[in-house]
Design a protein around this motif. Structure first.
Motif, short mmCIF file in Angstrom:
data_model
loop_
_atom_site.label_atom_id
_atom_site.label_comp_id
_atom_site.label_asym_id
_atom_site.label_seq_id
_atom_site.Cartn_x
_atom_site.Cartn_y
_atom_site.Cartn_z
N ASN A 144 47.29 108.42 56.29
CA ASN A 144 46.50 108.91 57.24
C ASN A 144 45.31 108.09 57.25
O ASN A 144 44.22 108.57 57.87
CB ASN A 144 46.17 110.31 56.95
CG ASN A 144 45.76 110.76 55.58
OD1 ASN A 144 45.37 109.87 54.75
ND2 ASN A 144 45.46 112.14 55.38
N ASP A 145 44.77 107.09 56.13
CA ASP A 145 43.75 106.42 56.25
C ASP A 145 43.99 105.09 56.99
O ASP A 145 45.00 104.75 57.45
CB ASP A 145 43.37 105.85 54.83
CG ASP A 145 44.64 104.82 54.25
OD1 ASP A 145 44.23 103.56 54.39
OD2 ASP A 145 45.34 105.45 53.90
N GLY A 149 47.48 102.82 57.59
CA GLY A 149 48.30 103.56 58.53
C GLY A 149 48.56 102.38 59.50
O GLY A 149 49.64 102.17 60.03
N SER A 173 46.03 102.44 65.35
CA SER A 173 46.41 103.69 65.20
C SER A 173 47.69 103.94 66.05
O SER A 173 48.06 103.19 66.79
CB SER A 173 45.19 104.79 65.20
OG SER A 173 45.27 104.90 66.77
N GLU A 188 50.98 111.98 60.15
CA GLU A 188 49.94 111.55 59.25
C GLU A 188 49.78 112.25 58.07
O GLU A 188 49.48 113.38 58.29
CB GLU A 188 48.70 111.13 60.08
CG GLU A 188 48.83 110.23 61.23
CD GLU A 188 47.59 109.95 61.76
OE1 GLU A 188 47.08 108.92 61.96
OE2 GLU A 188 46.87 110.89 62.03
N GLU A 190 48.40 112.17 53.61
CA GLU A 190 47.74 111.52 52.57
C GLU A 190 48.48 110.54 51.79
O GLU A 190 49.81 110.92 51.41
CB GLU A 190 47.06 112.49 51.40
CG GLU A 190 46.12 111.96 50.58
CD GLU A 190 45.47 112.87 49.44
OE1 GLU A 190 44.86 112.62 48.68
OE2 GLU A 190 45.66 114.13 49.85
#
Length: 276
Positions: A144-145, A149, A173, A188, A190
Motif C-alpha cells: 500500500n505504499d 505498489g 497506482s 492494498e 501493508e
C-alpha cells in the motif's frame, strides 16, 4: 577569606564553561555537517537482509577503525524520520524512488551516498504454481505504499498481465491500470503484513526482506520475479550535510567491500544481488 572565595568561584565558572563546551548536541552535529562521533556512527536498517549485511559491513569497518552500531526497525518510515531527526547517522534499506517520495512528503533533505543491493520483488501464491494458472478475477495483494505498489504493477506489466497508461511513472497506482487481462482485484495491504496474509488472497507481491523473514525464498518460491534491470537498487542514505563526512565514506567503503559481496552471494544465493 574573600580572596579565597573569589578564586573558588572563578574555578567553578571555568569548570562549568569547559563542561558546556564538551557537551555536544544533535544540533551541534547537524550544524557542522559531521556525524555524531568521528569514530562511531549509528546506522538504521530494516530487519532481514539489510540488517544481516550491515552487520558484516560493521565488522569490516571496525577493522578499519570505525565503530558502527546497527539499529534495526520493523517498518519503512522510522529509519528515515530517525535519520532526519539526528538519531541516526545513516540508514541502509531503501531504493531511490521511495527516498524521493519520502523527501517530498516529509520536507526532508536525505541523500543517497552509495549503492548497496537489489532485492528483486517477487510475486507469490499459496494456491497456484504459475501465474498462468491464476483464474479470472483473482485477488492480488499489493503493497500500500506508493513506490512499492507501483513496483509490483511494473512487474506485472513486464510479464504482460497488465498494461499501465502511457506516461505512468514510478509512482503509478491501480488507477493507472489500463488493461487487466485476468481482471485482477487489487487489495492494498501493508507491505510487512503481506506474507502473513498470503493465504487470504490468491496472489501477492512481497518485498524480498519480508519474504525472507517469513521463510520464503524469492528465487525458488516466486511465480514471477522482478528482472535485474530495475531502478529499485537500494542505497546508503544520510542527511545532506553529512554526505562528505569521512566516517560516512569509510562506512560506504566497508559496505562495498569484497568481504560483504562474498557474504551476500553465499548467504542469499541470488535472492539478494550486490549492486556496486
Amino acid at each position: 577569606m574573600k580572596k579565597k572565595n573569589k578564586i573558588l568561584a572563578g574555578l567553578a565558572s571555568l569548570t562549568l564553561a569547559v563542561a558546556l563546551v564538551g557537551c555536544g548536541t544533535k544540533e551541534d552535529s547537524k550544524d557542522t555537517g559531521k556525524a555524531n562521533n568521528e569514530d562511531k556512527i549509528v546506522v538504521g536498517v530494516t530487519s532481514g537482509p539489510h540488517e544481516q549485511i550491515a552487520e558484516v559491513a560493521a565488522k569490516v569497518a571496525k577493522e578499519n577503525g570505525l565503530e558502527v552500531e546497527v539499529k534495526s526497525f520493523s517498518d519503512y518510515v522510522l529509519p528515515n524520520t530517525s535519520l532526519a531527526e539526528g538519531d541516526l547517522d545513516a540508514n541502509s534499506y531503501q531504493h531511490k524512488p521511495f527516498l524521493d517520495t519520502f523527501n517530498k512528503d516529509h520536507n526532508t533533505d536525505l541523500v543517497p551516498v552509495g549503492k548497496t543491493i537489489l532485492n528483486p520483488m517477487g510475486i507469490y501464491s499459496e494456491k497456484y504454481k504459475s501465474f498462468d494458472e491464476i483464474p479470472d478475477g483473482a485477488t492480488f495483494g499489493l503493497p500500500n505504499d506508493p513506490t512499492n505498489g507501483a513496483r509490483a504493477l511494473f512487474v506485472l506489466q513486464e510479464a504482460g498481465y497488465i498494461k499501465l497508461k502511457d506516461g505512468a511513472d514510478l509512482t503509478a497506482s491501480i488507477r493507472d491500470v489500463e488493461e487487466n487481462k485476468k481482471n485482477l482485484k487489487f487489495i492494498e495491504l501493508e507491505a510487512a503484513q503481506i506474507p502473513k496474509q498470503l493465504s487470504e488472497v490468491d496472489v501477492a507481491a512481497i518485498n524480498t526482506n519480508f519474504a525472507l523473514d517469513a521463510g520464503i525464498n524469492p528465487k525458488e518460491d516466486s511465480i514471477l520475479l522482478e528482472s535485474t534491470d530495475s531502478p529499485y537498487v537500494n542505497y546508503i542514505v544520510v542527511r545532506a550535510e553529512n554526505k562528505d563526512d569521512p566516517t560516512i565514506k569509510k562506512f560506504v567503503e566497508a559496505y562495498q567491500s569484497d568481504e560483504v559481496r562474498k557474504f551476500i552471494e553465499e548467504e542469499f544465493k541470488g535472492s539478494v544481488i550486490p549492486s556496486w
